[in-house]
Scaffold this active site. Sequence first.
Site, PDB file in Angstrom:
ATOM      1  N   LYS A  24      30.192 -33.123 -36.704  1.00 30.57           N
ATOM      2  CA  LYS A  24      30.510 -33.805 -35.445  1.00 30.57           C
ATOM      3  C   LYS A  24      31.433 -35.002 -35.580  1.00 30.57           C
ATOM      4  CE  LYS A  24      26.133 -32.284 -33.431  1.00 30.57           C
ATOM      5  NZ  LYS A  24      24.886 -32.648 -32.744  1.00 30.57           N
TER       6      LYS A  24
ATOM      7  N   ASP B 247      25.747 -26.684 -28.938  1.00 33.94           N
ATOM      8  CA  ASP B 247      25.692 -28.143 -29.075  1.00 33.94           C
ATOM      9  C   ASP B 247      27.075 -28.684 -28.715  1.00 33.94           C
ATOM     10  OD1 ASP B 247      24.374 -30.454 -31.514  1.00 33.94           O
ATOM     11  OD2 ASP B 247      25.846 -30.781 -29.929  1.00 33.94           O
TER      12      ASP B 247
ATOM     13  N   HIS C 288      47.612 -29.034 -11.412  1.00 34.67           N
ATOM     14  CA  HIS C 288      46.486 -29.953 -11.235  1.00 34.67           C
ATOM     15  C   HIS C 288      46.541 -30.675  -9.899  1.00 34.67           C
ATOM     16  CE1 HIS C 288      44.376 -29.644 -15.142  1.00 34.67           C
ATOM     17  NE2 HIS C 288      45.515 -29.041 -15.445  1.00 34.67           N
TER      18      HIS C 288
ATOM     19  N   GLU D 293      36.653 -29.868 -14.732  1.00 32.73           N
ATOM     20  CA  GLU D 293      38.118 -29.994 -14.697  1.00 32.73           C
ATOM     21  C   GLU D 293      38.737 -28.877 -13.877  1.00 32.73           C
ATOM     22  OE1 GLU D 293      40.307 -30.249 -18.405  1.00 32.73           O
ATOM     23  OE2 GLU D 293      42.064 -30.936 -17.285  1.00 32.73           O
TER      24      GLU D 293
HETATM   25  C1  LIG Z   1      46.593 -23.000 -12.290  1.00 32.32           C
HETATM   26  C2  LIG Z   1      47.454 -21.818 -12.729  1.00 32.32           C
HETATM   27  C3  LIG Z   1      46.555 -20.724 -13.304  1.00 32.32           C
HETATM   28  C4  LIG Z   1      48.191 -21.232 -11.542  1.00 32.32           C
HETATM   29  O1  LIG Z   1      49.072 -20.248 -12.084  1.00 32.32           O
HETATM   30  P1  LIG Z   1      50.094 -19.506 -11.137  1.00 32.32           P
HETATM   31  O2  LIG Z   1      50.788 -18.514 -11.997  1.00 32.32           O
HETATM   32  O3  LIG Z   1      50.929 -20.463 -10.394  1.00 32.32           O
HETATM   33  O4  LIG Z   1      49.082 -18.855 -10.121  1.00 32.32           O
HETATM   34  P2  LIG Z   1      49.037 -17.415  -9.499  1.00 32.32           P
HETATM   35  O5  LIG Z   1      48.482 -17.601  -8.133  1.00 32.32           O
HETATM   36  O6  LIG Z   1      50.341 -16.690  -9.677  1.00 32.32           O
HETATM   37  O7  LIG Z   1      47.928 -16.684 -10.402  1.00 32.32           O
HETATM   38  C5  LIG Z   1      48.241 -16.329 -11.715  1.00 32.32           C
HETATM   39  C6  LIG Z   1      46.922 -16.044 -12.392  1.00 32.32           C
HETATM   40  O8  LIG Z   1      46.229 -17.258 -12.562  1.00 32.32           O
HETATM   41  C7  LIG Z   1      44.860 -17.029 -12.353  1.00 32.32           C
HETATM   42  N1  LIG Z   1      44.456 -17.801 -11.184  1.00 32.32           N
HETATM   43  C8  LIG Z   1      45.266 -18.364 -10.280  1.00 32.32           C
HETATM   44  N2  LIG Z   1      44.545 -19.042  -9.379  1.00 32.32           N
HETATM   45  C9  LIG Z   1      43.244 -18.898  -9.732  1.00 32.32           C
HETATM   46  C10 LIG Z   1      42.010 -19.359  -9.203  1.00 32.32           C
HETATM   47  N3  LIG Z   1      41.956 -20.145  -8.143  1.00 32.32           N
HETATM   48  N4  LIG Z   1      40.873 -19.004  -9.813  1.00 32.32           N
HETATM   49  C11 LIG Z   1      40.900 -18.232 -10.916  1.00 32.32           C
HETATM   50  N5  LIG Z   1      42.020 -17.751 -11.471  1.00 32.32           N
HETATM   51  C12 LIG Z   1      43.184 -18.095 -10.888  1.00 32.32           C
HETATM   52  C13 LIG Z   1      44.675 -15.552 -12.107  1.00 32.32           C
HETATM   53  O9  LIG Z   1      44.427 -14.897 -13.323  1.00 32.32           O
HETATM   54  C14 LIG Z   1      46.014 -15.169 -11.569  1.00 32.32           C
HETATM   55  O10 LIG Z   1      46.336 -13.837 -11.853  1.00 32.32           O
HETATM   56  P3  LIG Z   1      45.902 -12.689 -10.808  1.00 32.32           P
HETATM   57  O11 LIG Z   1      44.406 -12.552 -10.956  1.00 32.32           O
HETATM   58  O12 LIG Z   1      46.300 -13.151  -9.430  1.00 32.32           O
HETATM   59  O13 LIG Z   1      46.627 -11.466 -11.287  1.00 32.32           O
HETATM   60  C15 LIG Z   1      48.521 -22.266 -13.755  1.00 32.32           C
HETATM   61  O14 LIG Z   1      49.415 -23.178 -13.142  1.00 32.32           O
HETATM   62  C16 LIG Z   1      47.965 -22.889 -14.997  1.00 32.32           C
HETATM   63  O15 LIG Z   1      47.200 -22.279 -15.707  1.00 32.32           O
HETATM   64  N6  LIG Z   1      48.365 -24.119 -15.313  1.00 32.32           N
HETATM   65  C17 LIG Z   1      47.887 -24.776 -16.541  1.00 32.32           C
HETATM   66  C18 LIG Z   1      46.654 -25.532 -16.222  1.00 32.32           C
HETATM   67  C19 LIG Z   1      45.972 -25.884 -17.510  1.00 32.32           C
HETATM   68  O16 LIG Z   1      45.934 -25.135 -18.466  1.00 32.32           O
HETATM   69  N7  LIG Z   1      45.389 -27.037 -17.579  1.00 32.32           N
HETATM   70  C20 LIG Z   1      44.669 -27.389 -18.811  1.00 32.32           C
HETATM   71  C21 LIG Z   1      43.979 -28.610 -18.683  1.00 32.32           C
HETATM   72  S1  LIG Z   1      45.101 -29.960 -18.864  1.00 32.32           S
HETATM   73  C22 LIG Z   1      44.314 -30.777 -20.119  1.00 32.32           C
HETATM   74  O17 LIG Z   1      43.163 -31.140 -19.971  1.00 32.32           O
HETATM   75  C23 LIG Z   1      44.854 -30.760 -21.493  1.00 32.32           C
HETATM   76  C24 LIG Z   1      46.171 -31.465 -21.758  1.00 32.32           C
HETATM   77  C25 LIG Z   1      47.287 -30.913 -20.917  1.00 32.32           C
HETATM   78  O18 LIG Z   1      46.068 -32.863 -21.470  1.00 32.32           O
HETATM   79  C26 LIG Z   1      46.374 -31.251 -23.217  1.00 32.32           C
HETATM   80  C27 LIG Z   1      47.733 -31.594 -23.696  1.00 32.32           C
HETATM   81  O19 LIG Z   1      48.012 -32.748 -23.942  1.00 32.32           O
HETATM   82  O20 LIG Z   1      48.519 -30.675 -23.793  1.00 32.32           O
HETATM   83  N1  LIG Z   2      18.910 -31.419 -37.465  1.00 30.92           N
HETATM   84  C1  LIG Z   2      20.151 -31.896 -37.414  1.00 30.92           C
HETATM   85  O1  LIG Z   2      20.565 -32.705 -38.246  1.00 30.92           O
HETATM   86  C2  LIG Z   2      21.067 -31.401 -36.347  1.00 30.92           C
HETATM   87  C3  LIG Z   2      20.546 -30.616 -35.354  1.00 30.92           C
HETATM   88  N2  LIG Z   2      21.353 -30.128 -34.377  1.00 30.92           N
HETATM   89  C4  LIG Z   2      20.686 -29.299 -33.371  1.00 30.92           C
HETATM   90  O2  LIG Z   2      20.196 -28.153 -34.032  1.00 30.92           O
HETATM   91  C5  LIG Z   2      19.912 -27.173 -33.051  1.00 30.92           C
HETATM   92  C6  LIG Z   2      20.318 -25.847 -33.599  1.00 30.92           C
HETATM   93  O3  LIG Z   2      19.591 -25.710 -34.807  1.00 30.92           O
HETATM   94  P1  LIG Z   2      19.344 -24.220 -35.327  1.00 30.92           P
HETATM   95  O4  LIG Z   2      18.848 -24.358 -36.705  1.00 30.92           O
HETATM   96  O5  LIG Z   2      20.542 -23.414 -35.067  1.00 30.92           O
HETATM   97  O6  LIG Z   2      18.286 -23.626 -34.330  1.00 30.92           O
HETATM   98  P2  LIG Z   2      16.771 -23.925 -34.053  1.00 30.92           P
HETATM   99  O7  LIG Z   2      16.195 -24.845 -35.062  1.00 30.92           O
HETATM  100  O8  LIG Z   2      16.690 -24.329 -32.630  1.00 30.92           O
HETATM  101  O9  LIG Z   2      16.140 -22.461 -34.194  1.00 30.92           O
HETATM  102  C7  LIG Z   2      16.531 -21.651 -35.237  1.00 30.92           C
HETATM  103  C8  LIG Z   2      15.349 -20.724 -35.484  1.00 30.92           C
HETATM  104  O10 LIG Z   2      15.485 -19.527 -34.724  1.00 30.92           O
HETATM  105  C9  LIG Z   2      14.743 -18.503 -35.389  1.00 30.92           C
HETATM  106  N3  LIG Z   2      15.459 -17.243 -35.292  1.00 30.92           N
HETATM  107  C10 LIG Z   2      15.031 -16.167 -34.615  1.00 30.92           C
HETATM  108  N4  LIG Z   2      15.915 -15.170 -34.705  1.00 30.92           N
HETATM  109  C11 LIG Z   2      16.943 -15.613 -35.455  1.00 30.92           C
HETATM  110  C12 LIG Z   2      18.163 -15.038 -35.900  1.00 30.92           C
HETATM  111  N5  LIG Z   2      18.526 -13.794 -35.558  1.00 30.92           N
HETATM  112  N6  LIG Z   2      18.989 -15.774 -36.656  1.00 30.92           N
HETATM  113  C13 LIG Z   2      18.653 -17.041 -36.987  1.00 30.92           C
HETATM  114  N7  LIG Z   2      17.493 -17.663 -36.608  1.00 30.92           N
HETATM  115  C14 LIG Z   2      16.655 -16.940 -35.849  1.00 30.92           C
HETATM  116  C15 LIG Z   2      14.555 -19.010 -36.822  1.00 30.92           C
HETATM  117  O11 LIG Z   2      13.196 -19.284 -36.981  1.00 30.92           O
HETATM  118  P3  LIG Z   2      12.343 -18.215 -37.749  1.00 30.92           P
HETATM  119  O12 LIG Z   2      13.199 -17.742 -38.893  1.00 30.92           O
HETATM  120  O13 LIG Z   2      11.135 -18.965 -38.162  1.00 30.92           O
HETATM  121  O14 LIG Z   2      12.113 -17.156 -36.728  1.00 30.92           O
HETATM  122  C16 LIG Z   2      15.295 -20.307 -36.899  1.00 30.92           C
HETATM  123  O15 LIG Z   2      14.615 -21.290 -37.646  1.00 30.92           O
HETATM  124  C17 LIG Z   2      20.679 -27.565 -31.817  1.00 30.92           C
HETATM  125  O16 LIG Z   2      19.776 -28.048 -30.850  1.00 30.92           O
HETATM  126  C18 LIG Z   2      21.546 -28.720 -32.299  1.00 30.92           C
HETATM  127  O17 LIG Z   2      21.797 -29.628 -31.258  1.00 30.92           O
HETATM  128  C19 LIG Z   2      22.714 -30.347 -34.387  1.00 30.92           C
HETATM  129  C20 LIG Z   2      23.268 -31.142 -35.381  1.00 30.92           C
HETATM  130  C21 LIG Z   2      22.485 -31.759 -36.383  1.00 30.92           C
END
Ligand SMILES: CC(C)(COP(=O)([O-])OP(=O)([O-])OC[C@H]1O[C@@H](n2cnc3c(N)ncnc32)[C@H](O)[C@@H]1OP(=O)([O-])[O-])[C@@H](O)C(=O)NCCC(=O)NCCSC(=O)C[C@@](C)(O)CC(=O)[O-]
Ligand SMILES: NC(=O)C1=CN([C@@H]2O[C@H](COP(=O)(O)OP(=O)(O)OC[C@H]3O[C@@H](n4cnc5c(N)ncnc54)[C@H](OP(=O)(O)O)[C@@H]3O)[C@@H](O)[C@H]2O)C=CC1
Length: 403
Positions: A228, A303, A398, A99
């Site tokens: 989920k 995940d 956008h 995005e």
């Molecule tokens: C796009 C901006 C940031 C422009 O923002 P701006 O203020 O016009 O841009 P700018 O050139 O003045 O830059 C401001 C700052 O933006 C950042 N920035 C600026 N350009 C860049 C770039 N190329 N790469 C990385 N960072 C950038 C950067 O931090 C910069 O600060 P600076 O570093 O210059 O001090 C702004 O218009 C904005 O954030 N708009 C909102 C966009 C957004 O949040 N979209 C979300 C996704 S939409 C969606 O999926 C969800 C939605 C909307 O449907 C959910 C809902 O229903 O609400």
């Molecule tokens: N089974 C299900 O129903 C579901 C599974 N998932 C999946 O589960 C996965 C994540 O499962 P998760 O249990 O987190 O991980 P994993 O099963 O992949 O591994 C966890 C293992 O890491 C080891 N480990 C080593 N160091 C640490 C530590 N510091 N803290 C905790 N564990 C440690 C442990 O084994 P040991 O103690 O033997 O060293 C532990 O069993 C993802 O792939 C996800 O997509 C997601 C939703 C549902």
Amino acid sequence: MPSAQELADRVESGDLRLYELQDHADPKTAAEARRLLLKEETDADLDTVADFSFPAERADPNIENMIGAAQIPMGVAGPVPVDGSAADDDFYVPLATTEGALVASVNRGMAAIRDAGGANAEVLKYGITRAPVFSVADVKEAADVVEWVEDNEDQIEEVANATDPHIEYQEVTPYVVGDNVYLRLHYDTGDAMGMNMVTIASRSVAELIEDETPASLVAVSGNLCNDKKPAAINAVEGRGYTVAADVFLPSDVVEDRFGTTAEAIAEVNTRKNLVGSAKAGALGFNAHVANILGAAFLALGQDEAHVVDGSNAITSVEARDDGLYASVTFSSLPVGTVGGGTGLPTQSEALDVLGLAGGGDPVGTNGDALAEVIASAGLAGELSLLGALAGRHLASAHEEHGR
Ligand SMILES: CC(C)(COP(=O)([O-])OP(=O)([O-])OC[C@H]1O[C@@H](n2cnc3c(N)ncnc32)[C@H](O)[C@@H]1OP(=O)([O-])[O-])[C@@H](O)C(=O)NCCC(=O)NCCSC(=O)C[C@@](C)(O)CC(=O)[O-]
Ligand SMILES: NC(=O)C1=CN([C@@H]2O[C@H](COP(=O)(O)OP(=O)(O)OC[C@H]3O[C@@H](n4cnc5c(N)ncnc54)[C@H](OP(=O)(O)O)[C@@H]3O)[C@@H](O)[C@H]2O)C=CC1
């Protein structure tokens, strides 16, 4: 070892199944054979899917019927200073997304947070859940089963903790619906998100319940977990991390960064995130935390389906005398720094950018810090989008970045 083409021919002839190829060749050759078969069946050219840079066997725990890898652009936002209970640094946050404008937006929100001195973040509660469902004869029997569970939690704890050195049973919350008994089991899984761990532990707990009571296990996941799916129980009770981030932006920072006022942003939040969400019957009262969770989860080996759990967050905003107070509270954020996809190469490298790859010391602290960093990135995204809506530059953003 047979060639990829020979393997593809054996699948074509019905001699082998796609998922049996690993029994006859290394993962890379098996993946090549599957691509050859797809080419023959669909005429799809998979040269870029094939062009992945890590050893195919690294993905064994994460994928079946592997044909290659999806490649998603990865950007970085930040740095964002985070003062948390576990996270205490200036973090660059990797984000993988398709995005346009999203990384720029989060980056802008982080710049505002930087101007204000950084975000606070706190893990408020932690415990990942699995809720097996049992059938019983009737409500009387259900009550008896619940009584046994409440009287014998020590046995449940012992059985659960014996399944993994890193798991720690926390508590059980029983629910009864007619002749159904649900046990919402809560666990601490250290730095792991924990879903494999808790499902294995809950299987053992369910076997104990069946041995000691008349209850019969129907499913190890009874959907009171709730994993989920959009569910109020996660929004109210929490699941995984319950974590919040907040910041106070002085008025001049609001104006400089978003070209609008604290009052205008507060009005957008009230009428959009609160009233609009309420009227929509939404479980999440926020603008787009799912965007940041999705991009962070893909980059950091989480995940990605748990964006559903995480997106029930609440964004609260207040225009104060000299600026804008903003917070985002995530009720159910299942994340971890070990296990799942966190060990895959690009995902592990992205966790290295945060300094959070692997297990924490003490255990659990890396997981806590990751939750606080992601919450802070969510706050940055909320600030920037609300600023764009209040300042009426979402569409133009956008037009410029997303096309
Ligand atoms: C796009 C901006 C940031 C422009 O923002 P701006 O203020 O016009 O841009 P700018 O050139 O003045 O830059 C401001 C700052 O933006 C950042 N920035 C600026 N350009 C860049 C770039 N190329 N790469 C990385 N960072 C950038 C950067 O931090 C910069 O600060 P600076 O570093 O210059 O001090 C702004 O218009 C904005 O954030 N708009 C909102 C966009 C957004 O949040 N979209 C979300 C996704 S939409 C969606 O999926 C969800 C939605 C909307 O449907 C959910 C809902 O229903 O609400
Ligand atoms: N089974 C299900 O129903 C579901 C599974 N998932 C999946 O589960 C996965 C994540 O499962 P998760 O249990 O987190 O991980 P994993 O099963 O992949 O591994 C966890 C293992 O890491 C080891 N480990 C080593 N160091 C640490 C530590 N510091 N803290 C905790 N564990 C440690 C442990 O084994 P040991 O103690 O033997 O060293 C532990 O069993 C993802 O792939 C996800 O997509 C997601 C939703 C549902």
